[in-house]
Design an enzyme around this catalytic site. Structure first.
Site, PDB file in Angstrom:
ATOM      1  N   GLN A  96       4.452  12.182 -27.185  1.00  0.00           N
ATOM      2  CA  GLN A  96       4.481  11.370 -28.401  1.00  0.00           C
ATOM      3  C   GLN A  96       4.599  12.220 -29.660  1.00  0.00           C
ATOM      4  O   GLN A  96       4.738  11.687 -30.757  1.00  0.00           O
ATOM      5  CB  GLN A  96       3.205  10.510 -28.487  1.00  0.00           C
TER       6      GLN A  96
ATOM      7  N   ASP B 133       0.309  17.945 -24.158  1.00  0.00           N
ATOM      8  CA  ASP B 133       1.199  16.857 -23.778  1.00  0.00           C
ATOM      9  C   ASP B 133       1.841  16.341 -25.060  1.00  0.00           C
ATOM     10  O   ASP B 133       1.218  15.622 -25.847  1.00  0.00           O
ATOM     11  CB  ASP B 133       0.388  15.756 -23.086  1.00  0.00           C
TER      12      ASP B 133
ATOM     13  N   HIS C   9      -3.012   9.939 -21.052  1.00  0.00           N
ATOM     14  CA  HIS C   9      -2.058   9.223 -20.207  1.00  0.00           C
ATOM     15  C   HIS C   9      -2.340   9.648 -18.769  1.00  0.00           C
ATOM     16  O   HIS C   9      -2.807  10.756 -18.513  1.00  0.00           O
ATOM     17  CB  HIS C   9      -0.640   9.639 -20.624  1.00  0.00           C
TER      18      HIS C   9
ATOM     19  N   LYS D 210      11.901   9.997 -25.447  1.00  0.00           N
ATOM     20  CA  LYS D 210      11.070   9.571 -26.576  1.00  0.00           C
ATOM     21  C   LYS D 210      11.480  10.277 -27.864  1.00  0.00           C
ATOM     22  O   LYS D 210      10.866  10.095 -28.911  1.00  0.00           O
ATOM     23  CB  LYS D 210       9.598   9.800 -26.264  1.00  0.00           C
TER      24      LYS D 210
ATOM     25  N   CYS E 194      -0.689   3.036 -19.219  1.00  0.00           N
ATOM     26  CA  CYS E 194      -0.948   4.191 -18.351  1.00  0.00           C
ATOM     27  C   CYS E 194      -2.178   4.959 -18.830  1.00  0.00           C
ATOM     28  O   CYS E 194      -2.192   6.198 -18.852  1.00  0.00           O
ATOM     29  CB  CYS E 194       0.267   5.114 -18.273  1.00  0.00           C
TER      30      CYS E 194
END
Length: 405
Positions: free
Chosen positions: A202, A199, A122, A225, A363
């Site tokens: 998700q 990261d 991303h 999220k 993104c």
């Protein structure tokens, strides 16, 4: 426990509404998840019962707000298996968390040092490290992916050197759904002496996250999220690392002492949290986590897998449709293109049928360029989606194909 999807859906008020005269089919969960009533109630309760600033107020409302706010930190720490509550730093989201780490790292990098990212990043985890390397004169290395969207493990090993200072990678690709073997990759990076940032934007809503088991130094994610509110996120870092990490933002709360000529910083977590925090956001995120933990995670994963399996089966029957990202190990993200149809047109025509998906580059412009596509249409599934909604998606796609000729 078993998963009662109908009972689950009943807890999300927005799923009861219509869009363009059709029942809402919400398939944009990789962008943001919807919020259960428990989260809405927790935020409303804060504002109606004890709205006040935290920590320094000499009155009951502030005391109550502080207790709820700091309890939220404890909930997050337990959820990700942090060793200590002070390792949980509140942020506005994943992007700010990455920036805090990258800004601090840029002060430590030197010319000749290396930072590694992947082709599936991303922008938040690519541009941030790109700029940190530029500022320090360091080298940014990019680990390639295979055609199916899986990370090239051999290339990862080849690119790691004794000069690698940081490896920053996604737990799960937001554009492809690919799940990275972060535990194994972290161990390999640590063997070279590198720090590791995951990261987890998700990752947190699709299974159990155990930062101790992963072995990373930093794990960042966003509340929105994970069925929580927008504007709140978490930077987790090992206490031994965070205690001396360079501060980025300065101001109230993070100060220990101040003179007109100098200042010193407080202890964790305060030293990395400047300004009035998003108190309601933290409380709402804690409510989301407690709600999520009340469910059977194994049953959720089985359900999500069934949604993806059915969607993949139906996609194979659509003439001219190509799935982008077909790694064997992935979550419920179906990115696709259809020959002769622009993703934006597909998204528009599905919306007219009450079906919400995402279109564009997600993104991840360099990733789209690597895959040779201008962008994709992306349907992303969550625990409250149903097999019937998967069927509705492909009925909608057939109608869109007909309209597009």
């Amino acid at each position: 426990m078993s998963l009662d999807v109908a009972q689950l859906r009943a807890q999300f008020p927005i799923l009861q509404r219509q869009v363009n005269g059709q029942p809402l089919v919400y398939l944009d969960n990789a962008a943001t998840t919807q919020k259960p009533q428990a989260v809405i109630d927790a935020i409303t309760a804060f504002y109606t019962e004890c709205n006040a600033n935290v920590h320094r107020g000499a009155h009951q409302l502030s005391d109550e707000a502080t207790r709820r706010y700091e309890k939220a930190r404890e909930v997050v720490a337990a959820f990700i298996h942090a060793a200590a509550r002070e390792e949980v730093i509140w942020t506005s989201g994943t992007t700010e968390g990455i920036n805090i780490v990258a800004r601090g790292m840029s002060q430590q990098l030197q010319a000749g040092d290396e930072v590694m990212v992947t082709e599936m990043e991303h922008h938040a985890n690519l541009v941030t490290w790109q700029q940190a390397c530029k500022a320090a004169g360091a080298t940014l290395k990019v680990v390639p992916i295979h055609e199916d969207g899986a990370l090239n493990r051999e290339a990862f090993s080849d690119l790691l050197t004794d000069k690698t200072r940081m490896v920053a990678m996604p737990h799960i690709s937001n554009a492809l759904g690919t799940i990275n073997p972060v535990k194994a990759l972290t161990a390999e990076a640590k063997s070279k002496g590198a720090l590791v940032l995951i990261d987890g934007a998700q990752g947190v809503a699709h299974g159990i996250v155990d930062v101790q088991d992963i072995g990373c130094d930093f794990y960042v994610f966003s509340g929105h999220k994970l069925f929580g509110p927008t504007g709140i996120g978490v930077l987790w870092g090992r206490k031994s690392v965070l205690e001396n990490w360079p501060v980025w933002l300065t101001g109230g709360e993070m100060i220990a002492t101040v003179s007109y000529q100098d200042a010193t910083w407080g202890e964790l977590p305060n030293r990395l949290e400047a300004g009035t925090p998003n108190i309601a956001g933290a409380i709402g995120l804690a409510a989301a986590i407690e709600w999520f933990q009340s469910l059977d995670v194994s049953a959720l994963q089985v359900h999500e897998k069934a949604l993806l399996t059915r969607a993949t089966e139906l996609a194979a029957k659509v003439p001219g449709l190509r799935i982008v990202g077909s790694s064997a190990n992935k979550i419920g993200i179906l990115s696709f293109i259809i020959e002769g149809a622009h993703p934006a047109d597909i998204g528009f025509l599905l919306d007219r049928q009450g079906i919400a998906i995402r279109t564009g580059d997600h993104c991840a412009q360099p990733l789209m360029e690597r895959l040779g596509v201008p962008g994709t249409a992306r349907a992303s599934f969550s625990i409250y989606n149903t097999l019937d909604e998967v069927e509705q998606l492909f009925i909608g796609i057939d109608k869109a194909r007909t309209m597009l000729g």
